[in-house]
Design a protein around this motif. Structure first.
Motif, PDB file in Angstrom:
ATOM      1  N   LEU A   1     -13.857 -15.647  33.272  1.00 20.96           N
ATOM      2  CA  LEU A   1     -14.362 -17.000  33.515  1.00 20.96           C
ATOM      3  C   LEU A   1     -15.691 -17.223  32.812  1.00 20.96           C
ATOM      4  N   SER A   2     -16.565 -16.240  32.862  1.00 16.96           N
ATOM      5  CA  SER A   2     -17.863 -16.416  32.206  1.00 16.96           C
ATOM      6  C   SER A   2     -17.714 -16.531  30.693  1.00 16.96           C
ATOM      7  N   ARG A   3     -16.810 -15.772  30.114  1.00 18.51           N
ATOM      8  CA  ARG A   3     -16.598 -15.866  28.668  1.00 18.51           C
ATOM      9  C   ARG A   3     -15.950 -17.196  28.307  1.00 18.51           C
ATOM     10  N   HIS A   4     -15.035 -17.660  29.137  1.00 18.51           N
ATOM     11  CA  HIS A   4     -14.392 -18.947  28.885  1.00 18.51           C
ATOM     12  C   HIS A   4     -15.394 -20.098  29.027  1.00 18.51           C
ATOM     13  N   ALA A   5     -16.280 -20.004  30.015  1.00 19.36           N
ATOM     14  CA  ALA A   5     -17.250 -21.069  30.250  1.00 19.36           C
ATOM     15  C   ALA A   5     -18.277 -21.173  29.130  1.00 19.36           C
ATOM     16  N   HIS A   6     -18.573 -20.072  28.481  1.00 14.90           N
ATOM     17  CA  HIS A   6     -19.574 -20.062  27.413  1.00 14.90           C
ATOM     18  C   HIS A   6     -18.964 -20.183  26.022  1.00 14.90           C
ATOM     19  N   MET A   7     -17.666 -20.431  25.973  1.00 20.07           N
ATOM     20  CA  MET A   7     -16.988 -20.533  24.690  1.00 20.07           C
ATOM     21  C   MET A   7     -17.450 -21.793  23.957  1.00 20.07           C
ATOM     22  N   LYS A   8     -17.754 -21.644  22.693  1.00 19.12           N
ATOM     23  CA  LYS A   8     -18.160 -22.776  21.881  1.00 19.12           C
ATOM     24  C   LYS A   8     -16.935 -23.303  21.147  1.00 19.12           C
ATOM     25  N   VAL A   9     -16.523 -24.498  21.499  1.00 15.19           N
ATOM     26  CA  VAL A   9     -15.339 -25.105  20.901  1.00 15.19           C
ATOM     27  C   VAL A   9     -15.736 -25.758  19.590  1.00 15.19           C
ATOM     28  N   GLY A  10     -14.992 -25.448  18.540  1.00 13.30           N
ATOM     29  CA  GLY A  10     -15.246 -26.054  17.239  1.00 13.30           C
ATOM     30  C   GLY A  10     -16.377 -25.412  16.465  1.00 13.30           C
ATOM     31  N   ALA A  11     -16.944 -24.342  16.963  1.00 11.99           N
ATOM     32  CA  ALA A  11     -18.043 -23.692  16.255  1.00 11.99           C
ATOM     33  C   ALA A  11     -17.484 -22.856  15.114  1.00 11.99           C
ATOM     34  N   LYS A  12     -18.179 -22.877  14.010  1.00 12.01           N
ATOM     35  CA  LYS A  12     -17.757 -22.071  12.869  1.00 12.01           C
ATOM     36  C   LYS A  12     -18.176 -20.634  13.098  1.00 12.01           C
ATOM     37  N   THR A  13     -17.293 -19.725  12.732  1.00 16.38           N
ATOM     38  CA  THR A  13     -17.624 -18.318  12.851  1.00 16.38           C
ATOM     39  C   THR A  13     -18.158 -17.822  11.508  1.00 16.38           C
TER      40      THR A  13
END
Length: 121
Positions: free
Chosen positions: A104-116
């Motif tokens: 949950l913590s990793r999902h909550a901090h996920m940056k959507v659309g961020a370039k890697t």
């Protein structure tokens, strides 16, 4: 009579159920009734951008895990379960809670659309 490591580990596991269930149920109480989202989906001590979005899931994770440990404590105190049964239920509950909270913590901090950024070799 000598020192038996397995008996010591059994007591450590049983006694550890009390503070774990207390902290998890207290966290569920804070999220559900006090509407305190400061401990929701923490990653490196930081809350996500919108912790209230993930509060319900965090509440369920903590309430179910804490409640299950209270039930295990009840089983042990009343003698309703053998060691292999209650230790398996307690261990599985602890691991599932830790994995669910981590996910949950990793999902909550996920940056959507961020370039890697990849490193060139």
């Amino acid at each position: 009579m000598g020192f038996d490591v397995s008996v010591a580990l059994t007591w450590i596991l049983f006694l550890a159920l009390f503070p774990m269930s207390f902290f998890w149920l207290r966290r569920a109480w804070r999220i559900g009734f006090k509407r305190d989202f400061s401990e929701v989906a923490l990653k490196h001590g930081q809350s996500p951008a919108a912790p209230e979005k993930f509060a319900t899931v965090e509440l369920l994770i903590n309430a179910l895990a804490g409640g299950m440990l209270v039930y295990v404590i009840y089983l042990v105190v009343t003698g309703s379960a053998e060691y292999s049964t209650w230790s398996a239920v307690a261990g599985t509950t602890i691991w599932c809670k830790l994995f669910a909270g981590f996910g949950l913590s990793r999902h909550a901090h996920m940056k959507v659309g961020a370039k890697t950024v990849t490193r060139a070799s």
